[in-house]
Design an enzyme around this catalytic site. Sequence first.
Site, PDB file in Angstrom:
ATOM      1  N   TYR A 176      33.204  -5.203  15.018  1.00 22.04           N
ATOM      2  CA  TYR A 176      34.629  -5.090  14.686  1.00 22.04           C
ATOM      3  C   TYR A 176      35.066  -6.183  13.713  1.00 22.04           C
ATOM      4  CZ  TYR A 176      35.165  -1.794  18.603  1.00 22.04           C
ATOM      5  OH  TYR A 176      35.052  -0.721  19.447  1.00 22.04           O
ATOM      6  N   LYS A 212      21.585  -3.501  23.894  1.00 24.39           N
ATOM      7  CA  LYS A 212      20.707  -2.422  23.411  1.00 24.39           C
ATOM      8  C   LYS A 212      19.520  -3.105  22.755  1.00 24.39           C
ATOM      9  CE  LYS A 212      20.009   2.016  22.752  1.00 24.39           C
ATOM     10  NZ  LYS A 212      19.615   2.882  23.867  1.00 24.39           N
ATOM     11  N   ASP A 254      23.292   2.396  27.385  1.00 25.17           N
ATOM     12  CA  ASP A 254      23.331   3.813  27.737  1.00 25.17           C
ATOM     13  C   ASP A 254      23.127   3.997  29.243  1.00 25.17           C
ATOM     14  OD1 ASP A 254      20.873   2.700  27.119  1.00 25.17           O
ATOM     15  OD2 ASP A 254      19.982   4.526  26.333  1.00 25.17           O
ATOM     16  N   ASP A 294      34.334  -2.617  24.658  1.00 30.86           N
ATOM     17  CA  ASP A 294      35.510  -1.779  24.405  1.00 30.86           C
ATOM     18  C   ASP A 294      35.348  -0.449  25.132  1.00 30.86           C
ATOM     19  OD1 ASP A 294      37.821  -0.761  23.346  1.00 30.86           O
ATOM     20  OD2 ASP A 294      37.079  -0.541  21.306  1.00 30.86           O
ATOM     21  N   ASP A 296      37.001   0.704  29.148  1.00 29.25           N
ATOM     22  CA  ASP A 296      37.844   1.893  29.324  1.00 29.25           C
ATOM     23  C   ASP A 296      37.253   2.826  30.384  1.00 29.25           C
ATOM     24  OD1 ASP A 296      39.805   1.160  27.592  1.00 29.25           O
ATOM     25  OD2 ASP A 296      39.684   2.950  26.334  1.00 29.25           O
TER      26      ASP A 296
END
Length: 356
Positions: A142, A191, A223, A247, A251
């Site tokens: 980001y 990852k 994942d 992020d 959520d």
Amino acid sequence: MNKTIAVIRGDGIGPEIVGEAIGVLDAMAAKFGHTFTYQEAPMGGNAIDAFGVPLPDSSLETCLAADSVLLGAVGGPKWDSQPSANRPERGLLKLRGAMGLYSNVRPARMFSDLSAACPLRADIAARGIDFVVVRELIGGVYFGSHSTEEVDGEQKATDIMAYSEHEIRRVARVAFDMARKRRKRVTSIDKANVLDTSRLWRKTVTEVAAEYPDVELRHMYVDNAAMQMVRDPSQFDVIVTENLFGDILSDEASQITGSIGMIPSSSMGDGTRGLYEPIHGSAPDIAGQDKANPIGTILAAAMMLRYSFDMAAEADAVEAAVDKVLKDGYRCGDILGESGTLVGCREMGSLIRQRI
Ligand code: NAD
């Protein structure tokens, strides 16, 4: 103990929910013999109206001088036509930057009396959900450079994802410190089978873990983590992860617990001062109608007690009072199920105060 709290009431339902959170803090202070001094720091649309800017210098100074900051929410349709540099959220971004807040902490906790609102299977929900997502907030993809260019007759877009060791180390320490105040288990999510940033993440988090021999560390691919969170969320205590993964996972974590009106969050930098707020926005559709659920903000105040002021018993008392009110069947509109007694924002605050 004496503490100074900067108060950003904000816009929409902000003043209503912050008012109830302050009422609960005062009830707790009276019980435990503390003194809290509140200093108003206007920010958001109301500050644009009064001062022409979303975060006046005086508000920023108040926040930087305080022991911690309590925020309702900012923004609303009235200020949507402001130029982007002067929108209410700009105030929040400026404040986060000035306070050096590099970690965001969001608890995912399901109240047993609200298990009907949990979208997971009943036998999974019955095992309980009580974990915290610590997300790196000011690094990663980001904050890398973004570009779109023409290559061989087609558009090509690039986003750079970068992490330095010090950015990983400092947020890892937030997670390990938090685990020490909880069940002493950290799950670091990355990852590392694909990304270099993740390999550095894993190596650095492992090094930090050596400073915390009393805390158990395990690594998990993102994942798998997304899957485990719905398969058996009871396995998690503290999750730490980088900005993009955090992020998305935070959520997902909020969603599995039920209502948006119930969830607090904190953003921390170096030191103990933090910014505490509910995860929802200013809910202009119900503002001024005494319909807002103040519990997310009240639990944000409890987080402030626990993590900024080291007042664990006091934070437990606030959380237990919220539990008790729910057990007694009181509900704001957003969490009202088949049964339950509907109450407004003010009454919910008062019922929680009575149980402290
Ligand atoms: P929102 O979270 O304000 O509202 C979404 C829905 O949830 C609405 O129906 C609202 O009534 C309901 N809701 C939210 N909080 C509730 C509560 N405590 N009790 C009961 N119901 C609640 O999201 P939105 O409508 O997309 O955004 C409204 C404004 O808030 C926008 O201007 C947005 O930019 C701003 N916003 C601010 C923050 C912040 O200050 N940190 C965060 C998100 C959105």
